[in-house]
Design an enzyme around this catalytic site. Structure first.
Site, PDB file in Angstrom:
ATOM      1  N   CYS A  69       0.815  -1.181  -0.104  1.00 27.76           N
ATOM      2  CA  CYS A  69      -0.062  -0.068  -0.038  1.00 27.76           C
ATOM      3  C   CYS A  69       0.763   1.120  -0.150  1.00 27.76           C
ATOM      4  O   CYS A  69       1.746   1.355   0.857  1.00 27.76           O
ATOM      5  CB  CYS A  69      -0.943   0.146   1.137  1.00 27.76           C
TER       6      CYS A  69
ATOM      7  N   ARG B  83       5.547   0.240  -5.541  1.00 24.75           N
ATOM      8  CA  ARG B  83       5.453  -0.512  -4.245  1.00 24.75           C
ATOM      9  C   ARG B  83       4.521  -1.669  -4.647  1.00 24.75           C
ATOM     10  O   ARG B  83       4.552  -2.625  -3.829  1.00 24.75           O
ATOM     11  CB  ARG B  83       4.839   0.121  -3.322  1.00 24.75           C
TER      12      ARG B  83
ATOM     13  N   TRP C 196      -2.658  -2.938  -1.903  1.00 25.46           N
ATOM     14  CA  TRP C 196      -2.444  -4.142  -1.952  1.00 25.46           C
ATOM     15  C   TRP C 196      -3.106  -5.052  -1.109  1.00 25.46           C
ATOM     16  O   TRP C 196      -2.820  -5.085   0.055  1.00 25.46           O
ATOM     17  CB  TRP C 196      -0.966  -4.231  -1.779  1.00 25.46           C
TER      18      TRP C 196
ATOM     19  N   ASN D 103      -2.230   1.873   5.703  1.00 23.19           N
ATOM     20  CA  ASN D 103      -1.346   1.079   5.188  1.00 23.19           C
ATOM     21  C   ASN D 103      -0.964   0.017   6.423  1.00 23.19           C
ATOM     22  O   ASN D 103      -0.555   0.807   7.602  1.00 23.19           O
ATOM     23  CB  ASN D 103      -0.077   1.787   4.624  1.00 23.19           C
ATOM     24  N   GLY D 104      -0.903  -1.178   6.186  1.00 17.97           N
ATOM     25  CA  GLY D 104      -0.755  -1.990   7.541  1.00 17.97           C
ATOM     26  C   GLY D 104      -1.576  -2.993   7.754  1.00 17.97           C
ATOM     27  O   GLY D 104      -2.500  -3.360   6.745  1.00 17.97           O
TER      28      GLY D 104
ATOM     29  N   GLU E 297      19.520 -16.431  -6.254  1.00 17.40           N
ATOM     30  CA  GLU E 297      19.257 -15.160  -6.769  1.00 17.40           C
ATOM     31  C   GLU E 297      18.844 -15.046  -8.153  1.00 17.40           C
ATOM     32  O   GLU E 297      17.715 -14.329  -8.448  1.00 17.40           O
ATOM     33  CB  GLU E 297      20.269 -14.202  -6.277  1.00 17.40           C
TER      34      GLU E 297
ATOM     35  N   LYS F 217      15.038 -14.039  -9.324  1.00 20.76           N
ATOM     36  CA  LYS F 217      14.917 -12.974 -10.431  1.00 20.76           C
ATOM     37  C   LYS F 217      13.974 -13.467 -11.552  1.00 20.76           C
ATOM     38  O   LYS F 217      13.038 -12.861 -12.025  1.00 20.76           O
ATOM     39  CB  LYS F 217      16.131 -12.466 -10.938  1.00 20.76           C
TER      40      LYS F 217
ATOM     41  N   GLU G  37      10.206 -14.255 -10.496  1.00 19.96           N
ATOM     42  CA  GLU G  37       9.404 -12.900 -10.085  1.00 19.96           C
ATOM     43  C   GLU G  37       9.080 -12.058 -11.355  1.00 19.96           C
ATOM     44  O   GLU G  37       8.167 -11.727 -11.702  1.00 19.96           O
ATOM     45  CB  GLU G  37       9.881 -12.167  -8.964  1.00 19.96           C
TER      46      GLU G  37
ATOM     47  N   HIS H 289      20.686 -35.297  -5.222  1.00 17.95           N
ATOM     48  CA  HIS H 289      19.888 -35.952  -4.133  1.00 17.95           C
ATOM     49  C   HIS H 289      18.411 -35.637  -4.471  1.00 17.95           C
ATOM     50  O   HIS H 289      17.667 -35.545  -3.617  1.00 17.95           O
ATOM     51  CB  HIS H 289      20.290 -35.134  -2.797  1.00 17.95           C
TER      52      HIS H 289
ATOM     53  N   LYS I 248       6.774  -3.685  -3.522  1.00 20.13           N
ATOM     54  CA  LYS I 248       8.389  -3.525  -3.273  1.00 20.13           C
ATOM     55  C   LYS I 248       8.722  -3.549  -1.906  1.00 20.13           C
ATOM     56  O   LYS I 248       9.792  -4.097  -1.549  1.00 20.13           O
ATOM     57  CB  LYS I 248       8.672  -1.970  -3.912  1.00 20.13           C
TER      58      LYS I 248
END
Ligand code: F6R
Length: 611
Positions: free
Chosen positions: A2, A27, A73, A99-100, A484, A488, A491, A507, A606
């Site tokens: 948010c 964000r 969001w 927001n929260g 990483e 990347k 996403e 394994h 974000k």
């Protein structure tokens, strides 16, 4: 996650707020809304992008020089118009953005339902607003007082901003656990989740602290704690230019940020790494050096990409400093019952400095006597302020949702921290220290050679973009780089990708290998080189397609694999800063080739300010 923007002053609030919401789009969000106060309290909200909200408001009354705006969001309730913010109180006089997460909202909602309140949305925000309204009604008190009483009962994290029809010259805001910045203009104030909507109007800002309430008029800012005592606002100067949050000719922020890495790594080293005198100066680390060299162990807490930087740091710190290191997902650390001894050092790594899990994890460790070092990008952010000491990564604002330049800057800072501890502790001999200083210093000059060959990665992206799955493998320091690379790719391109230590592959994951599976090996020259050659052969023997990231001049792996990309040679301690860059570019180009919104991938935010 948010985003909130609010304005009070002489200008028309609508364009300021809409522009601000666009600056916060990075964000991540799924709906947007705005409330403007003139003679009426007008609320407009829409599922989708800010552009859709703008379309919706064409022809509507957009007057007013006080207003609040929000990008949501979804947490409580699906993304849709009715769940978008702002929400309106039952008496129609108040509007609120949030927001929260309000954790005890079910209980509060139950109480309000019994009193006859009705709810138009599924959100915790509407519950909090009506709870505040109810308190105001019962106590016949000013809104500010009602907010204070309400927040004492609220469990959770929030930033809220309220508009009040009865007080059209005042915004009331409060924060706990989610970020709120107030920009101070001449006869006007700008409120936002971060400085990006504010920067073009003023550089003077106040970061509101947890449990503080802001009473904001056009020409006055009063901060109070929840005990109703005034708090002196601490005004800071923003060290940021508008250009830093604009695309500057690039198609996407992600591409811009990948290309900025020669500068961002350089900025991160500047003033700290003195290659002429073989010296590292880091004020926050220097002040705490005794605690660091005497630490019985170091714990690193972080999430996502920052957690990968933590894994790289684990290898480097254990190697150079001979101190045991544990790397923890902040979300796990905060809920288990970790053994923390006074004097343990916790390193928190965060680009945004606002990640809720990381923040709570370090609060918890701090209560138990740990020393907290914050490695943070966003200046003035919550994690930076909670930390006892630390070092900023100085990568500048990162707008693309996928973290790129922040990661390499984190690696640069963490490498310097490790070298500094090792030098002070005497676990690194002077020749090796000098060698690493030179190697680290040379990194910014080596990055352009990678960027100059972006077209090779674009071609690889075209070739492999239709793969259903990818495997990323590496050993030693290249293992976190492989993780990483997989993160990347998934996403940005929505292709399923897994990262694994190369030797662990046999394994389990080797069962996935067939002629359709691209396997990316991060196989630069290091102590594991011979071993990784064998791992590549194991994949080739099963007809897997191998793409290898190799050191320049490699003449072994390049002959075995389907495709390869060369990066300049570097000491293995600093090599991850180079070998990750082709993986960032590969993910970027696959996302672009698939026509996806690489800067704002679906479902991602974000700044993850909820747990
Ligand atoms: C991945 C990514 C996320 C973040 C994670 C932690 O590209 O950006 O995985 O790394 O959400 O965020 P910070 O570093 O802000 O704490």
């Amino acid at each position: 996650m948010c985003g909130i923007v609010a304005y009070i002053g002489k200008r028309s609030a609508y364009p300021v707020i809409v522009k601000g919401l666009k600056r916060l789009e990075y964000r991540g969000y799924d709906s947007a809304g705005i409330a403007l106060l003139n003679e009426d309290l007008n609320i407009y909200k829409k599922q989708g992008k800010v552009a859709q909200l703008e379309e919706f408001t064409i022809g509507k009354d957009l007057s007013g020089s006080i207003g609040i705006g929000h990008t949501r969001w979804a947490t409580h309730g699906e993304p849709c118009d009715k769940n978008a913010h702002p929400h309106r109180s039952s008496n129609g006089k108040l509007a609120m953005i949030h927001n929260g997460i309000i954790e005890n909202y079910t209980q509060l909602k139950g109480e309000l339902l019994k009193k006859g309140y009705e709810f138009e949305s599924d959100t915790d925000t509407e519950v909090l607003l009506k709870f505040i309204e109810d308190i105001q009604k019962n106590n016949q008190c000013p809104l500010e007082e009602a907010v204070r009483i309400a927040l004492k009962r609220v469990v959770g994290a929030y930033v809220i901003i309220l508009l009040d029809k009865d007080n059209p010259d005042t915004l009331i805001a409060a924060r706990k656990g989610s970020p709120l910045v107030i920009g101070i203009g001449k006869g006007e104030h700008f409120l936002a989740s971060d400085a990006s909507p504010i920067i073009e109007y003023t550089k003077e800002v106040v970061y509101v602290n947890d449990y503080e309430l802001a009473i904001v008029k056009a020409d006055e800012l009063i901060l109070k704690n929840l005990g109703n005592e005034k708090v002196t606002p601490f005004i800071q100067k923003l060290d940021m230019e508008l250009a830093a949050i604009e695309k500057g000719g690039y198609d996407h922020f992600m591409l811009k940020e990948i290309n900025e890495q020669p500068d961002t790594i350089h900025d991160c080293l500047r003033g700290r790494l003195d290659a002429q005198h073989f010296n590292i100066r880091m004020a926050g680390i220097d002040k705490n050096i005794d605690k660091l060299i005497n630490a019985q162990r170091i714990m690193i807490v972080a999430c996502g990409t920052s957690w990968h930087a933590g894994l790289v740091a684990e290898y480097i710190i254990e190697d150079l400093c001979r101190i045991p290191v544990e790397v923890e997902y902040a979300s796990e650390f905060r809920y288990r019952n970790p053994v923390i001894h006074p004097g343990d050092v916790i390193i928190a790594i965060s680009q945004s400095g606002e990640t809720a899990d990381t923040m709570v994890a370090i609060e918890k460790a701090k209560e138990q006597g740990a020393v907290i070092l914050g490695i943070v990008n966003q200046v003035g952010s919550s994690i930076a302020r909670i930390s006892d000491a630390g070092a900023y990564t100085h990568a500048g604002p990162e707008i693309g949702v996928a973290s790129t330049k922040a990661f390499t800057a984190q690696l640069a800072v963490l490498t310097m921290v490790a070298m500094k501890i090792a030098e002070s502790k005497g676990t690194l001999n002077s020749d090796k220290f000098k060698h690493l200083v030179q190697e680290l210093n040379a990194i910014p000059e080596k990055v352009p050679a990678i960027l100059a060959k972006s077209n090779e990665l674009k071609a690889l992206a075209e070739k492999y973009k239709d793969a259903r799955d990818f495997l990323f493998l590496g050993r030693g320091l290249n293992f976190p780089v492989a993780l990483e690379g997989a993160l990347k790719l998934k996403e940005i391109s929505y292709i399923h990708a897994e990262g694994y230590p190369a030797a662990e592959m046999k394994h389990g994951p080797i069962a996935l290998v067939d002629e359709n599976l691209p396997v990316v090996f991060v196989a630069t020259k290091d102590a594991y080189y011979e071993k990784i050659v064998s791992n590549i052969q194991e994949i080739k023997a099963r007809k897997g397609k191998v793409i290898a990231i190799v050191s320049e001049g490699d003449d072994v792996i390049t002959k075995m694999v389907d495709d390869y990309f060369e990066v300049p040679e570097a000491d293995e301690t600093v090599a991850p800063m180079l070998s990750v860059i082709p993986l960032q570019l590969l993910a970027y180009y696959v996302g672009v080739a698939k026509g996806l919104d690489v800067d704002k991938p679906r479902n991602l935010a974000k700044s993850v300010t909820v747990e």
